[in-house]
Design a protein around this motif. Sequence first.
Motif, PDB file in Angstrom:
ATOM      1  N   LEU A 332       0.840  -1.207   0.000  1.00 41.92           N
ATOM      2  CA  LEU A 332       0.000   0.000   0.000  1.00 41.92           C
ATOM      3  C   LEU A 332       0.874   1.256   0.000  1.00 41.92           C
ATOM      4  O   LEU A 332       0.604   2.208  -0.737  1.00 41.92           O
ATOM      5  CB  LEU A 332      -0.925   0.011   1.225  1.00 41.92           C
ATOM      6  CG  LEU A 332      -2.135  -0.926   1.121  1.00 41.92           C
ATOM      7  CD1 LEU A 332      -2.646  -1.317   2.495  1.00 41.92           C
ATOM      8  CD2 LEU A 332      -3.266  -0.283   0.321  1.00 41.92           C
ATOM      9  N   SER A 333       1.947   1.252   0.775  1.00 39.18           N
ATOM     10  CA  SER A 333       2.719   2.496   0.821  1.00 39.18           C
ATOM     11  C   SER A 333       3.613   2.656  -0.398  1.00 39.18           C
ATOM     12  O   SER A 333       3.968   3.772  -0.745  1.00 39.18           O
ATOM     13  CB  SER A 333       3.481   2.652   2.130  1.00 39.18           C
ATOM     14  OG  SER A 333       4.207   1.501   2.385  1.00 39.18           O
ATOM     15  N   ALA A 334       3.931   1.555  -1.087  1.00 32.52           N
ATOM     16  CA  ALA A 334       4.698   1.699  -2.341  1.00 32.52           C
ATOM     17  C   ALA A 334       3.842   2.342  -3.427  1.00 32.52           C
ATOM     18  O   ALA A 334       4.340   2.762  -4.465  1.00 32.52           O
ATOM     19  CB  ALA A 334       5.201   0.340  -2.806  1.00 32.52           C
ATOM     20  N   ASN A 335       2.538   2.381  -3.225  1.00 30.17           N
ATOM     21  CA  ASN A 335       1.628   2.935  -4.240  1.00 30.17           C
ATOM     22  C   ASN A 335       0.671   3.939  -3.596  1.00 30.17           C
ATOM     23  O   ASN A 335      -0.530   3.944  -3.893  1.00 30.17           O
ATOM     24  CB  ASN A 335       0.813   1.803  -4.882  1.00 30.17           C
ATOM     25  CG  ASN A 335       1.677   0.867  -5.658  1.00 30.17           C
ATOM     26  OD1 ASN A 335       2.027   1.131  -6.790  1.00 30.17           O
ATOM     27  ND2 ASN A 335       2.065  -0.223  -5.020  1.00 30.17           N
ATOM     28  N   GLU A 336       1.235   4.781  -2.762  1.00 25.89           N
ATOM     29  CA  GLU A 336       0.429   5.666  -1.921  1.00 25.89           C
ATOM     30  C   GLU A 336      -0.712   6.407  -2.609  1.00 25.89           C
ATOM     31  O   GLU A 336      -1.797   6.546  -2.060  1.00 25.89           O
ATOM     32  CB  GLU A 336       1.352   6.716  -1.300  1.00 25.89           C
ATOM     33  CG  GLU A 336       1.410   6.628   0.183  1.00 25.89           C
ATOM     34  CD  GLU A 336       2.555   7.464   0.706  1.00 25.89           C
ATOM     35  OE1 GLU A 336       2.948   7.208   1.828  1.00 25.89           O
ATOM     36  OE2 GLU A 336       3.036   8.346  -0.040  1.00 25.89           O
TER      37      GLU A 336
END
Length: 591
Positions: A332-336
Amino acid sequence: MNIDEHLKTEQVIKGLAISPGISTGRAYVLVKSEENNFARKLNYEEISDEIDRFYHALDNAKKKVVEMKENLNENLDMETLQIFDAQSALLTDPLFIGEIVDNIKLKRVNAEYSIKVTANNWKIKLSKIRNLYISERANDIYEAAHLIIDGLAELGSGEDFCLLDPVIIVAEFLTLTDLARLDKEKVLGFVISRSGYTSHAAIVARSLNIPAVSMVTDAHNRIKSSDLLILDGLRGYCIFTPSDKIRKIYEEEYELFQHRLKLLDKLNECKPISKDGVKIGIQANIEIVEELPLVKKYNAEGIGLFRTEFLVDTSAAFPTEKKQFNYYRKVLSANENLPVTVRTFDVGGDKMINEIELRKEDNPFLGWRAIRFQLANESLLRIQLKAALKANCSGNLSILIPMITNIDEIKRIKDILKDLEKELIDAGVELQKYRFGIMIEIPSAVLLADKMAKYVDFFSVGTNDLIQYTLAVDRGNEKVSYLYSGLEPSVLKILKLLADNVENKDVEVSVCGEMASNPIEFIVLLILGMRIFSMVPWKIPVIKKLISSMELKNIADHLPLILELESSLDVREYIVNSFKDELSSIKDFVF
Ligand code: PEP
Ligand code: MG
């Protein structure tokens, strides 16, 4: 002379090309135990080193038990301390140790496999003894076995399949967990005995650009570790001990393929916008974190399908909330700023089977799998949903539920979600917004889509399964694969019914099955009105190029015409003839 002519004088097995590419290398044969754990088949000359490796780990395990007992001595009661004695006894039991060594020698397998097989045998034998104390001690066997296995892992090689040199992996079949545990940098290719085009092994291999050939009958028994192989993932050939002449030919084939891959990167500059300005949504399907860089590389507008099954280890328990949280947070945070669609475990069927929880069924594809399994084991579903909700720090999470059959299931999951939200808020967690959707992959869900629409934010059409269930054709069974096609008139009819059922409904519809990345089937989906797609990352440039060469204004005019056609071949011919120019713009990239 074409390649087929040259191959007449070579030792070749013809299989199914499931991931394009060419590679030459030494084989590394993996076999699996009843527990679904890998084992490595040893060459004769490796046996004595493996036995030494085992004894070394055994000594370490014995020392560890003594250390543990000493460290805990002051705090534990006698009964608990006796458990350590029981383990010490097992680790010095000549029958137990002898059986492990015999298995290494006779079955020619690595120590880890031999330990597990032996421990299983002993556990079964002990559990049959009608004495509560002895049958309870059966569990000590596993503890003792794991102590030695941990020792082996510390010594390196074996179970963790740390590959020293690049190799071609040969296996009967591969699960997602297996794939996640392999060092992909060292994998030149896969030769698999059984696994269809839409199996997870095939999907991951394609996604990571690793050539693969499947349906190579009995590959894991016929090929020996260290055999030299050429793998032709374009034509589905596995060539053993190739002649110099064919090696030379394949060196040229390899160069040609690499050249095409470079051209493919150039296509990536295309925008997914048609000539007449219609924007098409293109997202990525991923299965393991190694694919995250590909999402960026191919400019996907988010992750339309994040399959999570590989987290379900085949040999151990289900993953903890913490393990899942960390994993989902990473994706999720790699594709914020982009949507990330986390699909709950689609276990069962052809997917991960945790031997502890799932038993063999006569009709696994129609059985206790995916959301059916999780609703029956609600605590596991709650753990997964909770981990996903907590990991959703930027509000870009979409939760996707596989294998929905009816509305009751949707209602139950929504109740669980409501409950979890309350629990998390009460615990002080700051919840972010998220979307909720279901897979449309069972015909009953298509039939009820108009009613289901009001309960969800989005539908994700899983054509791989929808085709399987519409045609009653096992998607992994080569014998009936001639019947399996997204172009079958009945499949077009069911997709049309879905389009009709969702018309004017407030629900987003996207397609995440393999049809989305097959150019001809993709055109059919455009004709049917689909506008959002998710696919293996490396197919994105090809589909973007195709979109940029199309006019979409009047594309629906083809719909009544294709719905009149009577066979998948007729549909294919119709599309090929009607979209000649568009398809020719990508002809060099359809591997
Ligand atoms: C599908 O069924 O189309 C799908 C995308 O899910 P899976 O391939 O994981 O079953
Ligand atoms: Mg599916």
